[in-house]
Motif scaffolding. Structure first.
Motif, PDB file in Angstrom:
ATOM      1  N   ASN A  16      -5.136 -61.941 -15.521  1.00 43.57           N
ATOM      2  CA  ASN A  16      -5.009 -62.971 -16.544  1.00 43.57           C
ATOM      3  C   ASN A  16      -3.666 -63.691 -16.469  1.00 43.57           C
ATOM      4  OD1 ASN A  16      -5.949 -64.228 -19.167  1.00 43.57           O
ATOM      5  ND2 ASN A  16      -4.033 -63.293 -19.853  1.00 43.57           N
ATOM      6  N   GLU A  17      -2.553 -62.960 -16.541  1.00 42.89           N
ATOM      7  CA  GLU A  17      -1.235 -63.589 -16.645  1.00 42.89           C
ATOM      8  C   GLU A  17      -0.927 -64.484 -15.453  1.00 42.89           C
ATOM      9  OE1 GLU A  17       2.474 -64.666 -18.175  1.00 42.89           O
ATOM     10  OE2 GLU A  17       0.701 -63.798 -19.120  1.00 42.89           O
ATOM     11  N   ALA A  18      -1.470 -64.147 -14.284  1.00 41.36           N
ATOM     12  CA  ALA A  18      -1.213 -64.959 -13.093  1.00 41.36           C
ATOM     13  C   ALA A  18      -1.648 -66.407 -13.304  1.00 41.36           C
ATOM     14  CB  ALA A  18      -1.929 -64.366 -11.885  1.00 41.36           C
ATOM     15  N   PHE A  19      -2.724 -66.617 -14.057  1.00 40.58           N
ATOM     16  CA  PHE A  19      -3.202 -67.981 -14.310  1.00 40.58           C
ATOM     17  C   PHE A  19      -2.240 -68.733 -15.236  1.00 40.58           C
ATOM     18  CE2 PHE A  19      -7.047 -65.463 -13.387  1.00 40.58           C
ATOM     19  CZ  PHE A  19      -7.518 -66.167 -12.292  1.00 40.58           C
ATOM     20  N   PHE A  20      -1.635 -68.012 -16.167  1.00 39.97           N
ATOM     21  CA  PHE A  20      -0.624 -68.636 -17.021  1.00 39.97           C
ATOM     22  C   PHE A  20       0.594 -69.040 -16.193  1.00 39.97           C
ATOM     23  CE2 PHE A  20      -3.190 -66.651 -20.224  1.00 39.97           C
ATOM     24  CZ  PHE A  20      -2.997 -67.390 -21.375  1.00 39.97           C
ATOM     25  N   ARG A  21       0.993 -68.191 -15.256  1.00 39.77           N
ATOM     26  CA  ARG A  21       2.151 -68.507 -14.420  1.00 39.77           C
ATOM     27  C   ARG A  21       1.886 -69.737 -13.558  1.00 39.77           C
ATOM     28  NH1 ARG A  21       5.807 -64.138 -13.944  1.00 39.77           N
ATOM     29  NH2 ARG A  21       5.775 -63.060 -15.950  1.00 39.77           N
ATOM     30  N   THR A  63      -1.571 -74.041 -24.394  1.00 39.10           N
ATOM     31  CA  THR A  63      -1.708 -75.463 -24.088  1.00 39.10           C
ATOM     32  C   THR A  63      -1.004 -76.319 -25.136  1.00 39.10           C
ATOM     33  OG1 THR A  63      -3.851 -75.035 -23.021  1.00 39.10           O
ATOM     34  CG2 THR A  63      -3.365 -77.311 -23.644  1.00 39.10           C
ATOM     35  N   LEU A  64      -1.184 -75.992 -26.400  1.00 34.47           N
ATOM     36  CA  LEU A  64      -0.497 -76.732 -27.456  1.00 34.47           C
ATOM     37  C   LEU A  64       1.016 -76.589 -27.345  1.00 34.47           C
ATOM     38  CD1 LEU A  64      -2.847 -75.915 -30.475  1.00 34.47           C
ATOM     39  CD2 LEU A  64      -2.529 -78.142 -29.385  1.00 34.47           C
ATOM     40  N   SER A  65       1.486 -75.423 -26.938  1.00 34.94           N
ATOM     41  CA  SER A  65       2.930 -75.222 -26.762  1.00 34.94           C
ATOM     42  C   SER A  65       3.461 -76.042 -25.591  1.00 34.94           C
ATOM     43  CB  SER A  65       3.230 -73.732 -26.547  1.00 34.94           C
ATOM     44  OG  SER A  65       2.962 -72.984 -27.721  1.00 34.94           O
ATOM     45  N   MET A  66       2.670 -76.180 -24.524  1.00 37.04           N
ATOM     46  CA  MET A  66       3.082 -77.033 -23.418  1.00 37.04           C
ATOM     47  C   MET A  66       3.210 -78.479 -23.864  1.00 37.04           C
ATOM     48  SD  MET A  66       1.274 -75.745 -19.866  1.00 37.04           S
ATOM     49  CE  MET A  66      -0.416 -76.024 -20.416  1.00 37.04           C
ATOM     50  N   ILE A  67       2.223 -78.951 -24.622  1.00 37.86           N
ATOM     51  CA  ILE A  67       2.249 -80.336 -25.096  1.00 37.86           C
ATOM     52  C   ILE A  67       3.442 -80.554 -26.029  1.00 37.86           C
ATOM     53  CG2 ILE A  67       1.013 -82.032 -26.501  1.00 37.86           C
ATOM     54  CD1 ILE A  67      -1.591 -80.787 -25.414  1.00 37.86           C
ATOM     55  N   GLU A  68       3.670 -79.636 -26.930  1.00 39.45           N
ATOM     56  CA  GLU A  68       4.807 -79.732 -27.848  1.00 39.45           C
ATOM     57  C   GLU A  68       6.128 -79.788 -27.086  1.00 39.45           C
ATOM     58  OE1 GLU A  68       6.901 -76.687 -30.952  1.00 39.45           O
ATOM     59  OE2 GLU A  68       4.735 -76.997 -31.191  1.00 39.45           O
ATOM     60  N   THR A  69       6.260 -78.923 -26.085  1.00 38.85           N
ATOM     61  CA  THR A  69       7.489 -78.899 -25.301  1.00 38.85           C
ATOM     62  C   THR A  69       7.667 -80.186 -24.512  1.00 38.85           C
ATOM     63  OG1 THR A  69       7.278 -76.488 -25.105  1.00 38.85           O
ATOM     64  CG2 THR A  69       8.801 -77.581 -23.597  1.00 38.85           C
ATOM     65  N   ALA A  70       6.585 -80.714 -23.968  1.00 36.02           N
ATOM     66  CA  ALA A  70       6.657 -81.972 -23.228  1.00 36.02           C
ATOM     67  C   ALA A  70       7.144 -83.102 -24.121  1.00 36.02           C
ATOM     68  CB  ALA A  70       5.284 -82.309 -22.640  1.00 36.02           C
ATOM     69  N   GLU A  85      -3.038 -84.324 -18.263  1.00 38.16           N
ATOM     70  CA  GLU A  85      -3.021 -83.281 -17.225  1.00 38.16           C
ATOM     71  C   GLU A  85      -2.802 -81.906 -17.826  1.00 38.16           C
ATOM     72  OE1 GLU A  85      -1.549 -83.638 -13.353  1.00 38.16           O
ATOM     73  OE2 GLU A  85      -1.069 -85.768 -13.517  1.00 38.16           O
ATOM     74  N   LEU A  86      -1.986 -81.822 -18.872  1.00 38.15           N
ATOM     75  CA  LEU A  86      -1.764 -80.530 -19.521  1.00 38.15           C
ATOM     76  C   LEU A  86      -3.033 -80.049 -20.210  1.00 38.15           C
ATOM     77  CD1 LEU A  86       1.804 -81.074 -21.026  1.00 38.15           C
ATOM     78  CD2 LEU A  86       1.177 -79.796 -18.967  1.00 38.15           C
ATOM     79  N   ILE A  87      -3.756 -80.962 -20.842  1.00 34.65           N
ATOM     80  CA  ILE A  87      -5.026 -80.595 -21.458  1.00 34.65           C
ATOM     81  C   ILE A  87      -6.018 -80.136 -20.392  1.00 34.65           C
ATOM     82  CG2 ILE A  87      -7.025 -81.502 -22.710  1.00 34.65           C
ATOM     83  CD1 ILE A  87      -5.065 -83.328 -24.206  1.00 34.65           C
ATOM     84  N   ALA A  88      -6.053 -80.842 -19.263  1.00 30.29           N
ATOM     85  CA  ALA A  88      -6.948 -80.459 -18.169  1.00 30.29           C
ATOM     86  C   ALA A  88      -6.583 -79.089 -17.615  1.00 30.29           C
ATOM     87  CB  ALA A  88      -6.892 -81.509 -17.061  1.00 30.29           C
ATOM     88  N   ALA A  89      -5.270 -78.802 -17.536  1.00 31.44           N
ATOM     89  CA  ALA A  89      -4.831 -77.500 -17.033  1.00 31.44           C
ATOM     90  C   ALA A  89      -5.288 -76.382 -17.961  1.00 31.44           C
ATOM     91  CB  ALA A  89      -3.308 -77.488 -16.895  1.00 31.44           C
ATOM     92  N   GLY A  90      -5.185 -76.635 -19.273  1.00 31.79           N
ATOM     93  CA  GLY A  90      -5.660 -75.638 -20.218  1.00 31.79           C
ATOM     94  C   GLY A  90      -7.154 -75.417 -20.111  1.00 31.79           C
TER      95      GLY A  90
END
Length: 229
Positions: A16-21, A63-70, A85-90
């Motif tokens: 699992n975690e590998a996909f987050f990385r 995904t929401l945290s990535m968008i917030e950080t961006a 792209e971030l939404i697609a990645a999620g």
């Protein structure tokens, strides 16, 4: 006497975690013009930590945290294409196939014939249900619990509901912080199965002095460990 065994899911039974990385690396590349990699990693981790209470654990909160950080690191100027792209990645993370870890199926099968085995995992309900269904392990478990947080109280409740109490139960997982330490606090055995990639927010010192704490290299060693208890 041991009657019930709880198994964590992510990075205990399947990868699992590998996909987050991998997705985090994609995030860093998308925002490389706005901040260096170290800063982006730190800002994203801070957002995840800050948002756990609202979003919980799992891909959607990540995904929401990535968008917030961006939005933060670009001071609100992040292009809509990057958000897309971030939404697609999620979404890709939510669709990735399940890859079982070594010995997962054989160990759960063996122990399910002798004990009550319960899947105890945290995260998004729909995503965890999808992963369990795709894993092919679902029929082996006598019960499934998808919780918001893993605490001593939650283990006490789960092992009373699915077994004969926490003192006659064991929790097996890759996270010392979530799987092992609170289970020990509830009076259960706690077995740590280290995984090569662990989320930094799940780090904790091993409770080596606790008489019910054990660590094994992989799930294949679990049946022999139980025989020695």
């Amino acid at each position: 006497m041991l009657t019930t065994i709880g198994f964590d899911a992510d990075d205990t039974l399947w990868h699992n975690e590998a996909f987050f990385r991998l997705t985090q690396d994609r995030f860093v590349n998308l925002l490389a013009d706005h901040a260096d990699a170290g800063q982006l990693h730190d800002r994203l981790l801070a957002a995840e930590h800050r948002n756990i209470g609202q979003y919980g654990f799992g891909v959607k909160g990540f995904t929401l945290s990535m968008i917030e950080t961006a939005i933060e690191v670009t001071e609100g100027r992040v292009p809509a294409t990057v958000i897309g792209e971030l939404i697609a990645a999620g979404r890709e993370m939510l669709e990735h196939p399940i890859d079982l870890l070594p010995h997962a199926r054989a160990t759960v099968t063996t122990l399910a014939a002798r004990y009550r085995v319960v899947l105890i995992t945290k995260g998004d309900l729909l995503d965890q249900e999808r992963k369990l269904a795709q894993s092919g392990l679902g029929d082996l478990f006598h019960g499934v619990e998808i919780v918001s947080h893993k605490t001593a109280a939650s283990y006490t409740s789960i092992f009373a509901r699915h077994g004969t109490g926490a003192d006659q139960a064991m929790m097996v997982g890759n996270s010392l912080k979530s799987d092992v330490i609170p289970a020990l606090e509830a009076g259960s055995w706690g077995v740590h199965v280290p995984h090569g990639v662990t989320w930094v927010l799940e780090f904790a010192d091993p409770p080596t002095a606790h008489r019910r704490f054990h660590a094994i290299a992989d799930l294949g060693a679990l049946p022999d460990l139980i025989e020695l208890l």
